[in-house]
Scaffold this active site. Structure first.
Site, PDB file in Angstrom:
ATOM      1  N   PHE A  90     138.475  -6.421 -83.518  1.00 52.90           N
ATOM      2  CA  PHE A  90     137.552  -5.285 -83.456  1.00 52.90           C
ATOM      3  C   PHE A  90     137.848  -4.367 -82.264  1.00 52.90           C
ATOM      4  CE2 PHE A  90     134.706  -8.778 -85.195  1.00 52.90           C
ATOM      5  CZ  PHE A  90     135.095  -8.509 -86.489  1.00 52.90           C
ATOM      6  N   SER A 145     127.205   0.988 -85.043  1.00 52.34           N
ATOM      7  CA  SER A 145     127.583  -0.309 -84.471  1.00 52.34           C
ATOM      8  C   SER A 145     128.340  -1.140 -85.502  1.00 52.34           C
ATOM      9  CB  SER A 145     126.343  -1.072 -84.008  1.00 52.34           C
ATOM     10  OG  SER A 145     126.668  -2.385 -83.606  1.00 52.34           O
ATOM     11  N   TRP A 183     131.760   0.264 -85.792  1.00 51.06           N
ATOM     12  CA  TRP A 183     132.567  -0.104 -84.618  1.00 51.06           C
ATOM     13  C   TRP A 183     133.220  -1.462 -84.832  1.00 51.06           C
ATOM     14  CZ3 TRP A 183     132.484  -4.295 -81.326  1.00 51.06           C
ATOM     15  CH2 TRP A 183     133.206  -4.186 -80.143  1.00 51.06           C
ATOM     16  N   HIS A 184     132.505  -2.384 -85.485  1.00 49.71           N
ATOM     17  CA  HIS A 184     133.031  -3.727 -85.680  1.00 49.71           C
ATOM     18  C   HIS A 184     134.170  -3.777 -86.684  1.00 49.71           C
ATOM     19  CE1 HIS A 184     129.388  -5.046 -83.546  1.00 49.71           C
ATOM     20  NE2 HIS A 184     130.001  -6.189 -83.368  1.00 49.71           N
ATOM     21  N   GLY A 185     134.216  -2.867 -87.591  1.00 47.80           N
ATOM     22  CA  GLY A 185     135.299  -2.923 -88.567  1.00 47.80           C
ATOM     23  C   GLY A 185     135.268  -1.762 -89.538  1.00 47.80           C
TER      24      GLY A 185
END
Length: 500
Positions: A500, A328, A331-333
């Site tokens: 993102f 997770s 996924w954000h960066g």
């Protein structure tokens, strides 16, 4: 095209008017054209990327559905699974190339450096397509749902294309499921104009604009000033900066989701709630039930549970939690700061679950009243501190900056700035600071309403007398016009989650 732009103010009424005027059977085509135009306003070339993803997952869904019907033997199941794996790998490969290729090259350079090499790899000049993480996950959830037999593959390509590209939630969510949004698109010709629903959607959009233009963008001035020049500030200002970022990212992201939900409601569609007063959470686990709900439930349904969830013992459960939150974070960066942020949230939940039996023993032994306000407030405060601590890594430019920021909090406390006017040197004038405080009080009241009565602001306003409705709505609009952060000298900021 931003929700808080003049272009959208012209675009949206045209789309809505056309939607309700044209023949009902052509509505999804009209929305599809509008959605692609909306996306192409950022970069027309990248419309080909979302189209490619759409075509591939559409065809993959048809093939998966066909193999599931025709073949029930072991060989058939393997073929069925192989097709899904190919669809997942191709889409994740596209996402990986645009979002993580340079990050992976940096890792290779760092590993080579550990062995004494001075390897330097030329990085690709790649512009991250807006919303690629969101629409990729939405398309993948469709493929997985078809594979599982939860839905039948959509045969109308244009309706499926609209599901992937539906403009209100295209670039920053909520990440919708095919069971919800696609089924509504399939029935779009049955949607009738409902003045109350349209009015509710417009009020919802106004509230979203308030969150963005009055609170989030004003907080951004303070946050950017503190984080960019953190070495000039003492511990108190750094704490304020961290708290301000927690509020900024909440208002910024929630504002987009709120406006997306409102815009969809005007068109007769219902999107899932993405935020449910998250900073009233009494634990980190509860926080993730109310923060970015569409993403947290996506990871739960398509990663955590397939990994085994909590069905294979406590050790495996904790490992699954850590893996889920690390992914997770990624996924954000594409950066170590995001991975640490995700890892911290995973550790919070693992430690909390491991210590739960001991905490229950302490509560029982000390006869602690867990239902009283003081106990709940303490849990809420601790949860916010843990979440806010992790936000420092999320916001910092790199890991070293994050650790230095944290170190300075504890080594440079300067409580006198609370009384000597030092707070006015953080980027906001006295007037701007007071406006912000009043706006945050309004936010607190609205979130408390949602937390205690499970009612959003639009529903609450529209169940009141007419004079009160107009007082609130006109008040919000005037506040946005008078106190919103915009103007010729202001560099309008895109929503944080666009990156993102």
């Amino acid at each position: 095209m931003l929700f808080n732009s003049l272009e959208f103010l012209l675009f949206f009424p045209i789309v809505v008017l056309g939607y309700y005027i044209i023949p009902k059977k052509a509505r999804y085509i009209w929305l599809l054209i509008g959605s692609y135009y909306f996306y192409m306003c950022w970069n027309a070339v990248y419309a080909l990327l979302i189209l490619s993803s759409t075509i591939f997952t559409y065809l993959g869904g048809l093939v998966i559905g066909k193999t599931a019907v025709k073949e029930g033997n072991i060989a058939g199941r393997k073929k069925h699974k192989l097709i899904l794996v190919i669809v997942l790998l191709v889409n994740l490969g596209i996402l990986g190339y645009f979002k993580y290729s340079n990050f992976l090259l940096e890792i290779v350079e760092s590993v080579a450096g550990l062995f004494g090499s001075t390897l330097t790899i030329r990085k690709a000049d790649i512009l991250l397509p807006v919303g690629i993480s969101f629409y990729t996950f939405q398309a993948l959830s469709y493929s997985i749902d078809v594979y599982r037999g939860d839905i039948r593959p959509e045969k109308n390509f244009f309706k499926y294309a609209l599901f992937v590209s539906f403009f209100p939630q295209l670039v920053a969510g909520p990440i919708e499921r095919s069971k919800n949004l696609l089924s509504q698109i399939q029935q779009s010709e049955t949607i009738r104009f409902d003045s109350h629903r349209v009015w509710n959607g417009l009020v919802t959009m106004v509230w979203g604009l308030f969150l963005k233009m009055v609170i989030a963008d004003r907080l951004a001035i303070l946050v950017d000033n503190i984080f960019d020049k953190y070495y000039f500030f003492g511990g108190v200002e750094l704490i304020i900066g961290a708290v301000a970022f927690a509020l900024q990212i909440y208002c910024d992201f929630a504002s987009y989701s709120t406006m997306a939900i409102g815009a969809a409601k005007v068109l007769g569609f219902t999107l899932m709630e993405n935020f449910d007063a998250p900073y009233f959470a009494l634990s980190v686990k509860e926080f993730w039930r109310s923060w970015h709900i569409s993403l947290s439930t996506w990871f739960r349904d398509y990663l955590y549970i397939p990994l085994g969830g909590n069905r294979r013992g406590k050790a495996r459960k904790h490992l699954n939690l850590l893996v889920t939150f690390l992914i997770s974070g990624l996924w954000h960066g594409a950066g170590l700061t995001f991975i640490i942020w995700g890892g911290l949230h995973g550790l919070y939940q693992v430690i909390g679950d491991a210590l739960l039996p001991e905490r229950k023993k302490i509560v029982k032994k000390l006869h602690i009243n867990t239902d009283c306000f003081s106990h709940k407030f303490l849990k809420m405060f601790i949860t916010f501190v843990l979440v806010d601590f992790a936000w420092i890594f999320f916001r910092a430019d790199n890991v070293l900056v994050a650790f230095d920021y944290i170190r300075r909090i504890f080594t440079g406390m300067n409580p006198w700035v609370l009384t000597n006017g030092g707070l006015l040197k953080m980027g906001l004038s006295g007037l701007e600071f007071n406006i912000l405080m009043v706006a945050l009080v309004i936010l607190f009241a609205v979130d408390l309403l949602k937390y205690r009565r499970k009612k959003n602001i639009a529903d609450f306003i529209l169940e009141q007398n007419v004079w009160f409705q107009y007082l609130c709505i006109i008040g919000l609009i005037m506040t946005i016009f008078v106190f919103g952060v915009y103007g010729a000298t202001y560099d309008a900021k895109a929503f944080i989650y666009f990156q993102f």
